[in-house]
Design a protein around this motif. Sequence first.
Motif, mmCIF file in Angstrom:
data_model
loop_
_atom_site.group_PDB
_atom_site.id
_atom_site.type_symbol
_atom_site.label_atom_id
_atom_site.label_comp_id
_atom_site.label_asym_id
_atom_site.label_seq_id
_atom_site.Cartn_x
_atom_site.Cartn_y
_atom_site.Cartn_z
ATOM 1 N N PHE A 33 0.838 -1.203 0.000
ATOM 2 C CA PHE A 33 0.000 0.000 0.000
ATOM 3 C C PHE A 33 0.874 1.255 0.000
ATOM 4 O O PHE A 33 0.672 2.181 -0.787
ATOM 5 C CB PHE A 33 -0.935 -0.019 1.206
ATOM 6 N N LEU A 34 1.877 1.257 0.878
ATOM 7 C CA LEU A 34 2.744 2.432 1.001
ATOM 8 C C LEU A 34 3.586 2.635 -0.258
ATOM 9 O O LEU A 34 3.885 3.767 -0.643
ATOM 10 C CB LEU A 34 3.639 2.293 2.236
ATOM 11 N N LEU A 39 4.528 5.631 -5.308
ATOM 12 C CA LEU A 39 4.626 5.538 -6.770
ATOM 13 C C LEU A 39 3.621 6.451 -7.469
ATOM 14 O O LEU A 39 3.897 6.980 -8.542
ATOM 15 C CB LEU A 39 4.407 4.100 -7.223
ATOM 16 N N PHE A 40 2.456 6.607 -6.874
ATOM 17 C CA PHE A 40 1.427 7.432 -7.506
ATOM 18 C C PHE A 40 1.447 8.873 -6.999
ATOM 19 O O PHE A 40 0.525 9.641 -7.267
ATOM 20 C CB PHE A 40 0.043 6.798 -7.306
ATOM 21 N N GLY A 41 2.497 9.210 -6.247
ATOM 22 C CA GLY A 41 2.680 10.604 -5.865
ATOM 23 C C GLY A 41 1.738 11.112 -4.795
ATOM 24 O O GLY A 41 1.618 12.323 -4.606
ATOM 25 N N VAL A 42 1.047 10.205 -4.086
ATOM 26 C CA VAL A 42 0.158 10.640 -3.003
ATOM 27 C C VAL A 42 0.998 11.223 -1.872
ATOM 28 O O VAL A 42 0.638 12.224 -1.248
ATOM 29 C CB VAL A 42 -0.699 9.463 -2.479
ATOM 30 N N ALA A 43 2.115 10.559 -1.604
ATOM 31 C CA ALA A 43 3.099 11.049 -0.627
ATOM 32 C C ALA A 43 4.449 10.493 -1.068
ATOM 33 O O ALA A 43 4.558 9.901 -2.135
ATOM 34 C CB ALA A 43 2.731 10.593 0.778
ATOM 35 N N LEU B 97 -6.861 7.323 -3.764
ATOM 36 C CA LEU B 97 -6.743 6.003 -3.122
ATOM 37 C C LEU B 97 -6.525 4.889 -4.150
ATOM 38 O O LEU B 97 -5.999 3.831 -3.826
ATOM 39 C CB LEU B 97 -8.013 5.720 -2.312
ATOM 40 N N LEU B 98 -6.912 5.125 -5.391
ATOM 41 C CA LEU B 98 -6.789 4.078 -6.411
ATOM 42 C C LEU B 98 -5.331 3.722 -6.707
ATOM 43 O O LEU B 98 -5.030 2.597 -7.077
ATOM 44 C CB LEU B 98 -7.487 4.516 -7.698
ATOM 45 N N GLY B 99 -4.440 4.682 -6.520
ATOM 46 C CA GLY B 99 -3.023 4.404 -6.766
ATOM 47 C C GLY B 99 -2.487 3.334 -5.823
ATOM 48 O O GLY B 99 -1.998 2.283 -6.260
ATOM 49 N N PRO B 100 -2.578 3.552 -4.511
ATOM 50 C CA PRO B 100 -2.150 2.521 -3.563
ATOM 51 C C PRO B 100 -2.942 1.223 -3.702
ATOM 52 O O PRO B 100 -2.373 0.136 -3.540
ATOM 53 C CB PRO B 100 -2.416 3.165 -2.196
#
Lengths: 149, 129
Positions: A33-34, A39-43, B97-100
């Motif tokens: 998850f982390l 990878l998707f730039g959320v953090a 949230l879809l990324g994780p």
Amino acid sequence: MSRPDEIAVQRKARVVLAVLGWMTVVVIIVQFFLAGVGLFGVAGMETHMLIGYWVPLPPLLMLVAAWPARVDRRTGWLIAGLFGLLIVQTSLPAFRDDLPVIAALHPPNALLSFWLSVVVARRLMELLRQPRVRVASPSAGRDRADVSA
Amino acid sequence: MPARIVRARRGYVWLAWLFAACVVLQVFLLGLEVFEAGADAALHRDFAYIYGWLLPVMLLLARVGRLAAGIVVLTATLLVLYATQTLMPAFAEHITLLGPLHAMNALALFGLGVLLARKAAGSISNEPT
């Protein structure tokens, strides 16, 4: 230590093993998850990296608990293998500058670590469900005896 | 058990293991991109569209091989998860949230692929000869 005490210690050690086994599975899922968060730039990847260094700890504690729990040899080797795989996992990113292809094994190794962690956790649950606990028999001529838990 | 059914089940087992191996390869392609080992995002993305076709074939073999209803349902579930997996990155810009979840879903795809391969293999070895 009396035989009843030894059985009690083994029982508790097996409970600890099962908890640590499933804890390892959950931590690996969290790590995925982390990784996705990073990878998707959320953090950033900082949390993934920080937790990653601690992921081998539950299997290490499992190796310690395996002795009083008197696990069978195959289970012991599987736990050792899981620990080794997770140590490799934490080391792989360090190769990114010199051998990036080796570092690229980090994600697939994570999948294999997950698979092995589930195999180990399931075996430890079976161990916990066993009605008999093997203890070292003090009597001469016998190395082990099965006694009811 | 008729030979046709045994062949279908064996084919299913092979494809399930191949699917799981393709998931491993796909995350390796991701690793090549992330660790700048000479691959780009297109390789990771495009490879998914190649091995996804294994799943409808597996569903067909599950029916021909008369595998247990649970296996058929799980194969259909795997197909849905796979389809979802291919869609998640496109919507991740709008739903963070879809990324994780895309990363975690890769675990589910791999785990379910392995589980199905083992269950189907068990159905072959458990049949009386």
